[in-house]
Design a protein around this motif. Sequence first.
Motif, PDB file in Angstrom:
ATOM      1  N   LEU A  92      45.934  -0.043  94.005  1.00  0.00           N
ATOM      2  CA  LEU A  92      46.072   1.403  93.846  1.00  0.00           C
ATOM      3  C   LEU A  92      45.502   1.823  92.501  1.00  0.00           C
ATOM      4  CD1 LEU A  92      49.843   1.669  94.857  1.00  0.00           C
ATOM      5  CD2 LEU A  92      47.894   2.410  96.246  1.00  0.00           C
ATOM      6  N   SER A  93      45.004   3.040  92.420  1.00  0.00           N
ATOM      7  CA  SER A  93      44.652   3.666  91.148  1.00  0.00           C
ATOM      8  C   SER A  93      45.738   4.682  90.833  1.00  0.00           C
ATOM      9  CB  SER A  93      43.298   4.379  91.233  1.00  0.00           C
ATOM     10  OG  SER A  93      42.247   3.444  91.231  1.00  0.00           O
ATOM     11  N   VAL A  94      46.285   4.598  89.638  1.00  0.00           N
ATOM     12  CA  VAL A  94      47.388   5.459  89.226  1.00  0.00           C
ATOM     13  C   VAL A  94      46.932   6.290  88.025  1.00  0.00           C
ATOM     14  CG1 VAL A  94      49.800   5.524  88.495  1.00  0.00           C
ATOM     15  CG2 VAL A  94      49.003   3.662  89.979  1.00  0.00           C
ATOM     16  N   SER A  95      47.002   7.595  88.153  1.00  0.00           N
ATOM     17  CA  SER A  95      46.640   8.492  87.064  1.00  0.00           C
ATOM     18  C   SER A  95      47.735   8.468  86.007  1.00  0.00           C
ATOM     19  CB  SER A  95      46.466   9.917  87.585  1.00  0.00           C
ATOM     20  OG  SER A  95      46.407  10.828  86.522  1.00  0.00           O
ATOM     21  N   LEU A  96      47.339   8.202  84.757  1.00  0.00           N
ATOM     22  CA  LEU A  96      48.332   8.188  83.680  1.00  0.00           C
ATOM     23  C   LEU A  96      48.883   9.574  83.408  1.00  0.00           C
ATOM     24  CD1 LEU A  96      46.774   5.680  81.116  1.00  0.00           C
ATOM     25  CD2 LEU A  96      48.239   5.237  83.078  1.00  0.00           C
ATOM     26  N   GLU A  97      48.109  10.600  83.706  1.00  0.00           N
ATOM     27  CA  GLU A  97      48.546  11.987  83.469  1.00  0.00           C
ATOM     28  C   GLU A  97      49.472  12.495  84.564  1.00  0.00           C
ATOM     29  OE1 GLU A  97      45.062  14.428  83.223  1.00  0.00           O
ATOM     30  OE2 GLU A  97      44.111  13.069  81.795  1.00  0.00           O
ATOM     31  N   GLU A  98      49.204  12.103  85.793  1.00  0.00           N
ATOM     32  CA  GLU A  98      49.871  12.726  86.939  1.00  0.00           C
ATOM     33  C   GLU A  98      51.059  11.947  87.485  1.00  0.00           C
ATOM     34  OE1 GLU A  98      45.670  14.634  88.556  1.00  0.00           O
ATOM     35  OE2 GLU A  98      46.573  12.958  89.592  1.00  0.00           O
ATOM     36  N   ALA A  99      51.001  10.631  87.439  1.00  0.00           N
ATOM     37  CA  ALA A  99      52.082   9.823  88.024  1.00  0.00           C
ATOM     38  C   ALA A  99      53.281   9.798  87.086  1.00  0.00           C
ATOM     39  CB  ALA A  99      51.596   8.408  88.295  1.00  0.00           C
ATOM     40  N   GLY A 100      54.446   9.702  87.653  1.00  0.00           N
ATOM     41  CA  GLY A 100      55.658   9.598  86.851  1.00  0.00           C
ATOM     42  C   GLY A 100      55.735   8.264  86.135  1.00  0.00           C
ATOM     43  N   GLU A 101      56.317   8.276  84.945  1.00  0.00           N
ATOM     44  CA  GLU A 101      56.395   7.064  84.130  1.00  0.00           C
ATOM     45  C   GLU A 101      57.200   5.957  84.825  1.00  0.00           C
ATOM     46  OE1 GLU A 101      58.035   5.814  79.767  1.00  0.00           O
ATOM     47  OE2 GLU A 101      56.948   7.712  79.940  1.00  0.00           O
ATOM     48  N   GLU A 102      58.296   6.309  85.473  1.00  0.00           N
ATOM     49  CA  GLU A 102      59.104   5.292  86.163  1.00  0.00           C
ATOM     50  C   GLU A 102      58.341   4.677  87.334  1.00  0.00           C
ATOM     51  OE1 GLU A 102      61.884   3.914  84.970  1.00  0.00           O
ATOM     52  OE2 GLU A 102      61.464   5.238  83.282  1.00  0.00           O
ATOM     53  N   THR A 103      57.596   5.501  88.064  1.00  0.00           N
ATOM     54  CA  THR A 103      56.781   4.986  89.170  1.00  0.00           C
ATOM     55  C   THR A 103      55.716   4.051  88.630  1.00  0.00           C
ATOM     56  OG1 THR A 103      57.170   6.970  90.488  1.00  0.00           O
ATOM     57  CG2 THR A 103      55.268   5.625  91.094  1.00  0.00           C
ATOM     58  N   LEU A 104      55.069   4.440  87.553  1.00  0.00           N
ATOM     59  CA  LEU A 104      54.041   3.606  86.936  1.00  0.00           C
ATOM     60  C   LEU A 104      54.626   2.264  86.490  1.00  0.00           C
ATOM     61  CD1 LEU A 104      51.232   3.068  85.843  1.00  0.00           C
ATOM     62  CD2 LEU A 104      51.823   4.440  83.839  1.00  0.00           C
ATOM     63  N   LYS A 105      55.782   2.278  85.862  1.00  0.00           N
ATOM     64  CA  LYS A 105      56.419   1.031  85.424  1.00  0.00           C
ATOM     65  C   LYS A 105      56.793   0.151  86.611  1.00  0.00           C
ATOM     66  CE  LYS A 105      58.166   2.699  81.000  1.00  0.00           C
ATOM     67  NZ  LYS A 105      59.373   3.028  80.218  1.00  0.00           N
ATOM     68  N   LEU A 106      57.276   0.758  87.682  1.00  0.00           N
ATOM     69  CA  LEU A 106      57.598   0.007  88.893  1.00  0.00           C
ATOM     70  C   LEU A 106      56.346  -0.651  89.457  1.00  0.00           C
ATOM     71  CD1 LEU A 106      59.471  -0.769  91.316  1.00  0.00           C
ATOM     72  CD2 LEU A 106      58.819   1.420  92.323  1.00  0.00           C
ATOM     73  N   LEU A 107      55.254   0.099  89.534  1.00  0.00           N
ATOM     74  CA  LEU A 107      54.008  -0.449  90.071  1.00  0.00           C
ATOM     75  C   LEU A 107      53.442  -1.556  89.178  1.00  0.00           C
ATOM     76  CD1 LEU A 107      52.409   2.839  91.391  1.00  0.00           C
ATOM     77  CD2 LEU A 107      53.095   0.856  92.764  1.00  0.00           C
ATOM     78  N   LEU A 108      53.537  -1.402  87.866  1.00  0.00           N
ATOM     79  CA  LEU A 108      53.100  -2.466  86.966  1.00  0.00           C
ATOM     80  C   LEU A 108      53.915  -3.733  87.196  1.00  0.00           C
ATOM     81  CD1 LEU A 108      52.570  -0.532  83.623  1.00  0.00           C
ATOM     82  CD2 LEU A 108      50.830  -1.846  84.842  1.00  0.00           C
ATOM     83  N   ASP A 109      55.216  -3.583  87.357  1.00  0.00           N
ATOM     84  CA  ASP A 109      56.084  -4.734  87.596  1.00  0.00           C
ATOM     85  C   ASP A 109      55.723  -5.423  88.906  1.00  0.00           C
ATOM     86  OD1 ASP A 109      58.325  -6.157  86.360  1.00  0.00           O
ATOM     87  OD2 ASP A 109      59.384  -5.632  88.208  1.00  0.00           O
TER      88      ASP A 109
END
Length: 128
Positions: A92-109
């Motif tokens: 997936l490509s995740v926008s740092l501006e648009e995606a929620g921080e918790e969602t981004l951290k979950l996806l990184l994990d």
Amino acid sequence: MNREALAAYIAETYPSETDCPWARYPEYRVFRHAGNRKWFALLLRVSRKTLGLPGESTLDIVNVKCDPLLTGSFRAEPGIYPAYHMNKASWLSVSLEEAGEETLKLLLDMSFHQTAPKPRRPKGGSAS
């Protein structure tokens, strides 16, 4: 989250290495497992058009690996797109501006664990 905050979060959360493998794109950063050198995150700056979005500006995105059974569900979330320049079934490509921080951290994990070194099987015969 911005680029610097993302890099700092990854450095403090995951045992990893980072490098910039393309001289032509010095702002692109690859985050790898220290053990197997597999990528678990790729930080890029791409045009909005690259992701099929309107406008001429650029976006900072991070590509992460995801279980193929979950990619469709995550793509329904704001700021999450089919992966740029990667296998779209499992990245997936995740926008740092648009995606929620918790969602981004979950996806990184999830990406970190999806790409982690697999336990080695013992060589030789059975243990019994």
